[in-house]
Design a protein around this motif. Structure first.
Motif, PDB file in Angstrom:
ATOM      1  N   PRO A  70       8.345  75.165  41.930  1.00 17.59           N
ATOM      2  CA  PRO A  70       8.598  73.731  42.121  1.00 17.59           C
ATOM      3  C   PRO A  70       8.858  73.016  40.799  1.00 17.59           C
ATOM      4  CG  PRO A  70       6.749  74.436  43.465  1.00 17.59           C
ATOM      5  CD  PRO A  70       7.093  75.593  42.573  1.00 17.59           C
ATOM      6  N   PRO A  98       0.712  70.037  48.252  1.00 15.19           N
ATOM      7  CA  PRO A  98       0.932  71.413  48.684  1.00 15.19           C
ATOM      8  C   PRO A  98      -0.156  71.908  49.622  1.00 15.19           C
ATOM      9  CG  PRO A  98       1.258  71.181  46.319  1.00 15.19           C
ATOM     10  CD  PRO A  98       0.644  69.904  46.800  1.00 15.19           C
ATOM     11  N   SER A 136       3.356  64.813  46.278  1.00 13.21           N
ATOM     12  CA  SER A 136       3.469  66.012  47.105  1.00 13.21           C
ATOM     13  C   SER A 136       2.095  66.643  47.216  1.00 13.21           C
ATOM     14  CB  SER A 136       4.453  67.004  46.474  1.00 13.21           C
ATOM     15  OG  SER A 136       4.387  68.257  47.117  1.00 13.21           O
ATOM     16  N   SER A 141       9.501  71.088  34.558  1.00 17.93           N
ATOM     17  CA  SER A 141       8.870  72.130  35.370  1.00 17.93           C
ATOM     18  C   SER A 141       7.843  72.882  34.534  1.00 17.93           C
ATOM     19  CB  SER A 141       9.928  73.109  35.898  1.00 17.93           C
ATOM     20  OG  SER A 141      10.576  73.761  34.817  1.00 17.93           O
ATOM     21  N   ASN A 160       5.622  74.944  47.790  1.00 14.15           N
ATOM     22  CA  ASN A 160       6.856  75.098  47.013  1.00 14.15           C
ATOM     23  C   ASN A 160       7.758  73.874  47.140  1.00 14.15           C
ATOM     24  OD1 ASN A 160       5.677  77.710  47.173  1.00 14.15           O
ATOM     25  ND2 ASN A 160       7.622  78.598  46.552  1.00 14.15           N
ATOM     26  N   VAL A 161       7.201  72.699  46.880  1.00 11.78           N
ATOM     27  CA  VAL A 161       7.948  71.458  47.053  1.00 11.78           C
ATOM     28  C   VAL A 161       8.519  71.005  45.708  1.00 11.78           C
ATOM     29  CG1 VAL A 161       7.804  69.025  47.699  1.00 11.78           C
ATOM     30  CG2 VAL A 161       6.570  70.751  49.020  1.00 11.78           C
ATOM     31  N   THR A 162       9.834  70.923  45.657  1.00  9.54           N
ATOM     32  CA  THR A 162      10.535  70.363  44.508  1.00  9.54           C
ATOM     33  C   THR A 162      10.949  68.931  44.836  1.00  9.54           C
ATOM     34  OG1 THR A 162      11.358  72.452  43.602  1.00  9.54           O
ATOM     35  CG2 THR A 162      12.660  70.491  43.151  1.00  9.54           C
ATOM     36  N   HIS A 220      11.969  71.892  49.970  1.00 10.78           N
ATOM     37  CA  HIS A 220      11.272  73.180  49.939  1.00 10.78           C
ATOM     38  C   HIS A 220      12.173  74.218  49.286  1.00 10.78           C
ATOM     39  CE1 HIS A 220       7.836  72.064  52.523  1.00 10.78           C
ATOM     40  NE2 HIS A 220       8.697  71.207  53.032  1.00 10.78           N
ATOM     41  N   SER A 221      11.616  74.964  48.357  1.00 12.65           N
ATOM     42  CA  SER A 221      12.397  75.928  47.602  1.00 12.65           C
ATOM     43  C   SER A 221      11.615  77.213  47.439  1.00 12.65           C
ATOM     44  CB  SER A 221      12.766  75.352  46.232  1.00 12.65           C
ATOM     45  OG  SER A 221      13.357  76.324  45.406  1.00 12.65           O
TER      46      SER A 221
END
Length: 488
Positions: free
Chosen positions: A425, A379, A377, A320, A385-387, A420-421
């Motif tokens: 991410p 965004p 991904s 991350s 906020n895609v993990t 989604h978090s």
């Protein structure tokens, strides 16, 4: 001495004179059939002897490699800067290892995953960045406001341009602002831009000058970028202008952010430059305390490769963007990645794997099942906020062979998803090891058993053929007697 006649008396295979034997057509046919049968059965027995056979059992894991497991990986992130890329490991026992660097290497890459230079070294990470204790509201405006129209002009007017890329909503940017403006005023007073011109401090609002920040500072891929604020960049006039795009190579400042530290840093940058030349192109490099200044990444992406050792319990490997003194715009972060390699356990050499596959063709098919896969991904306002999470179930296979004695292989299943978090991410690899292991043993075959079977085949076929020949011969004779009796 023992006579020849006495020796002959123990002969198991007494011979019948050929004059007392006769041949028959039926006997010849049975002999040919028996010979073919012997050859066919001998071939089958030889093939069975040469064929490798194995036995498989499932047992409690009694690994010889101890309580730790090695994870090797090579993952490319087209939109994650090496400057902020961190590798962390945690498990259910409470172990947390943050920012693993000893066995992990990072290389800057472009959007096409091509390397742009040598290994990127992030240097030591400070536990806490020093700021001014009290905010002074009367600091004024000492730095120059830069935008897309005046950036190139100002950067070419001064030997050194130090820029603060910030965002108004960022906590760390707001903490830096008073120190930055006061340091800029001090530097302006000591090195008047109109008279001296060797150094000037500027600032760029990345919420207003998005394109400028992407051009000189941030990662760009498909209009998405990671934002880490504030970031202080040092631009040098002269040979640092890159020919490929006309952009300036630059360095990042990671030192303390209080006024005194900033002023000291700027003076160290100016010291090697003579007032007459006003050029930093031929100046010797300046070394700062605690490795506060390091080259900035040449490109926006990062390839992370290496290995980590983890306990054999459920855990996580997470990559991350993180910093103790920067803020990130989570809605614009892109954790897309391409997995070149991801495996558990010791690496098996291609030669050994090739030999093992002759024994077990299916072995190794799930050793690196994530290899070559891409997880993208994009965004946007509706997809932020895609993990990216990977759930891996690992099982160990031990192969006992006659040539290599013991080969340990870890295979795994993989299930991936985009989640989604509310947090920053990340790319997460959740792994869980099975307490059971598969034990495959190569069965050895006895040569004496093979010879015994061959003898049994020859003797058995010969005996059965002899019985059939005898039965057939007597049946034919009986039929002839009956036929002669009828004629008389």
């Amino acid at each position: 001495m023992v006579s020849t006649s006495k020796i002959k008396s123990v002969d198991f295979y007494r011979k019948i004179p050929r004059d007392l034997t006769e041949t028959s057509l039926s006997g010849a046919g049975l002999s040919i059939i028996a010979a073919f049968s012997m050859v066919f059965l001998f071939g089958m027995e030889l093939n069975n002897y040469l064929r490798v056979s194995t036995s498989t059992s499932v047992v409690i894991d009694k690994s010889s490699d101890g309580d730790f497991l090695r994870i090797d990986f090579n993952i490319s992130f087209p939109a994650l800067s090496c400057e902020f890329a961190f590798v962390d490991v945690s498990d259910v026992l409470g172990t947390n290892r943050l920012n693993i660097t000893k066995t992990v290497r990072k290389y800057s890459i472009d959007s096409k995953l091509n390397p742009t230079g040598s290994e990127f070294r992030s240097g030591p990470i400070a536990n806490a960045i020093k700021h001014d204790d009290e905010a002074d509201e009367e600091y004024g405006e000492g730095s120059v406001t830069l935008d897309a129209r005046n950036f190139d002009r100002i950067s070419h007017q001064h030997a050194i341009l130090v820029v603060n890329f910030y965002a108004p909503w960022c906590y760390w940017s707001n903490r830096l602002k008073p120190s930055w403006e006061k340091a800029a005023k001090v530097i302006r007073e000591r090195y008047d831009p109109e008279i001296d011109g060797r150094i000037i401090l500027g600032k760029v609002d990345c919420t207003e000058e998005v394109d400028l920040c992407r051009r000189y500072f941030l990662v760009q891929i498909c209009r998405n970028h990671i934002q880490g604020y504030p970031s202080i960049r040092i631009f040098r006039k002269g040979s640092d202008v890159r020919d490929d795009h006309g952009h300036h190579d630059h360095e990042s400042y990671y030192g303390d952010r209080d006024t005194n530290s900033l002023v000291k840093t700027m003076e160290d940058l100016v010291a090697p430059i003579s007032l007459q030349s006003r050029s930093a192109s031929n100046s010797p490099p300046t070394k700062m305390k605690d490795d506060a200044k390091r080259p900035a990444p040449l490109a926006g992406g990062c390839r992370i490769e290496g290995f980590v050792r983890v306990k054999k319990v459920p855990g996580n490997l997470m990559i991350s963007a993180r910093s103790a003194s920067h803020s990130f715009d989570a809605s614009q972060m892109n954790m897309s990645h391409v997995i070149s390699h991801f495996s558990f356990g010791k690496m098996i050499t291609p030669r050994v794997m090739s030999d093992i596959k002759r024994l077990l063709p299916h072995l190794g098919g799930s050793h690196d099942r994530l290899n070559g896969l891409s997880y993208i991904s994009n965004p946007s306002d509706s997809n932020a906020n895609v993990t990216i999470e990977h759930y891996l179930q690992v099982i160990k296979t031990e192969v006992m062979t006659r040539s290599y004695k013991l080969v340990e292989e870890y295979e795994y299943t993989a299930h991936s998803s985009l989640v989604h978090s509310l947090d920053i991410p990340a790319a997460k690899f959740h792994f869980e090891l099975s307490p059971m292991q598969v034990l495959i043993t190569e069965n050895s075959k006895s040569f004496s058993h093979f010879i015994t079977n061959v003898c049994a085949i020859i003797g058995g076929v010969f005996t059965v053929a002899g019985i059939l020949d005898s039965v057939l011969h007597h049946t034919i004779r009986l039929m002839k007697k009956v036929e002669l009796g009828k004629n008389f």
